[in-house]
Design a protein around this motif. Sequence first.
Motif, PDB file in Angstrom:
ATOM      1  N   LYS A 246       0.781  -1.158  -0.107  1.00 60.75           N
ATOM      2  CA  LYS A 246      -0.034   0.020  -0.036  1.00 60.75           C
ATOM      3  C   LYS A 246       0.950   1.461  -0.071  1.00 60.75           C
ATOM      4  N   ASN A 340      -7.639   1.077  -9.853  1.00 55.55           N
ATOM      5  CA  ASN A 340      -6.886   0.818  -8.500  1.00 55.55           C
ATOM      6  C   ASN A 340      -5.925  -0.514  -8.224  1.00 55.55           C
ATOM      7  N   ASP A 358     -11.227  -2.293  -5.061  1.00 54.57           N
ATOM      8  CA  ASP A 358     -11.645  -1.398  -4.152  1.00 54.57           C
ATOM      9  C   ASP A 358     -10.890  -0.252  -3.682  1.00 54.57           C
ATOM     10  N   HIS A 361      -7.809  -0.091  -1.569  1.00 54.03           N
ATOM     11  CA  HIS A 361      -7.060  -1.470  -1.274  1.00 54.03           C
ATOM     12  C   HIS A 361      -6.763  -2.015  -2.747  1.00 54.03           C
ATOM     13  N   GLU A 363      -4.840  -3.683  -5.770  1.00 53.46           N
ATOM     14  CA  GLU A 363      -4.447  -5.117  -5.908  1.00 53.46           C
ATOM     15  C   GLU A 363      -3.272  -4.941  -7.116  1.00 53.46           C
TER      16      GLU A 363
END
Length: 371
Positions: A246, A340, A358, A361, A363
């Motif tokens: 992240k 994302n 999401d 979050h 991926e």
Amino acid sequence: MAKAFGIVNFGGRQFWVEGMQDYRPSGAFSFLGRYRTVDFPISNLSNSGIDQIQVYIRRKPRSLVEHLGTGRHYNINSKRGRLHILFSQNGVDHDIYNNDIAAFLENMEYIEKINCPYVVIVPSYMVYTQDFSALLQTHIDSGADITLLYHSTENAKEHFLNCNTLDLNKQKGVLALEMNRGTAKSRSIFMDTYVMKKELFIELVQKAHKASSMYSLSDIVNQACQELDVRGVSHRGYFASITDFKSYYDANISLIDFKTALSLFDPEWPIYTRTNDSCPTQYFEGACVKNSVVSNGCLIEGSIENSVIGRGCVIKKGAVIRNSVILPEVTIGEDVHLDNLVVDKHAKISHVKEVIADPGHPEYIRRDDSL
């Protein structure tokens, strides 16, 4: 003779960036399309007049060694300067004994040979700019035994988790190093950057080895705070610590903002990297690019928004990329919609028409994968 030599350290603790680190060390991570994270500490050292630099690598060295080469692209003095790549061979992936102290001990003869009275130790996985010549002079003038660089933040509950923080007194003396567990909003994040005399550094490495084979440099410096004069110096400007997936994604996306990028990039303080001779990016009829960083050598027919696109990517007609970090040489097929994501090198996405994660979050799409 330069007053200090530099060490680019991989860090004493086991950080892991899921997916990305399966293929390369953290210093070799692609950053903002055209850089690697290791470019920032080496450029800082070079710009500061420090041209004896040791780069330590713990695992999977190929990509980083290829990128570093002889170090000529970092503007290191070709007659007296040297970029020396050193390896830690005393462990395997996730081995708790394969830490920075073990690496320093393995290569102690190369540390002892360098004819500089001081050492500046910087991390390979943190992105920031800093004039180390000024920091070294501040250290010398203060009379401190060790100087540590830190960054003050008001969002320590959500960011910089598992990084060390400095417990400072009113005179900026360091009382202790403590891990950030996200329990407080305001913290002084330790930037894993040390300045000290070479003799003291060697003494601390040997002392750490005798104390525990699991000790890192930060552990022994924390212990030394009770005996030595250890002081903190505040850093100003952009700072990112890439210690998990992240934080890697967030660091790239944050620099799309022009004002944020200005706090990192300065024409008077260039960030050097290995050049890639390729043609400018071509934007075909129907292409639409908004608020994004697009590197050279790309072919763009689709739509890109709030994303970072690496070198040599192909974005075909009807493709839509939003809020994503696309590494070099990726092909996105017609009418594919991505949101994302971090897409690793050489991946090809054409059969699967929609991959959406999401918000908050992101991926990961594996290197060389075909979807």
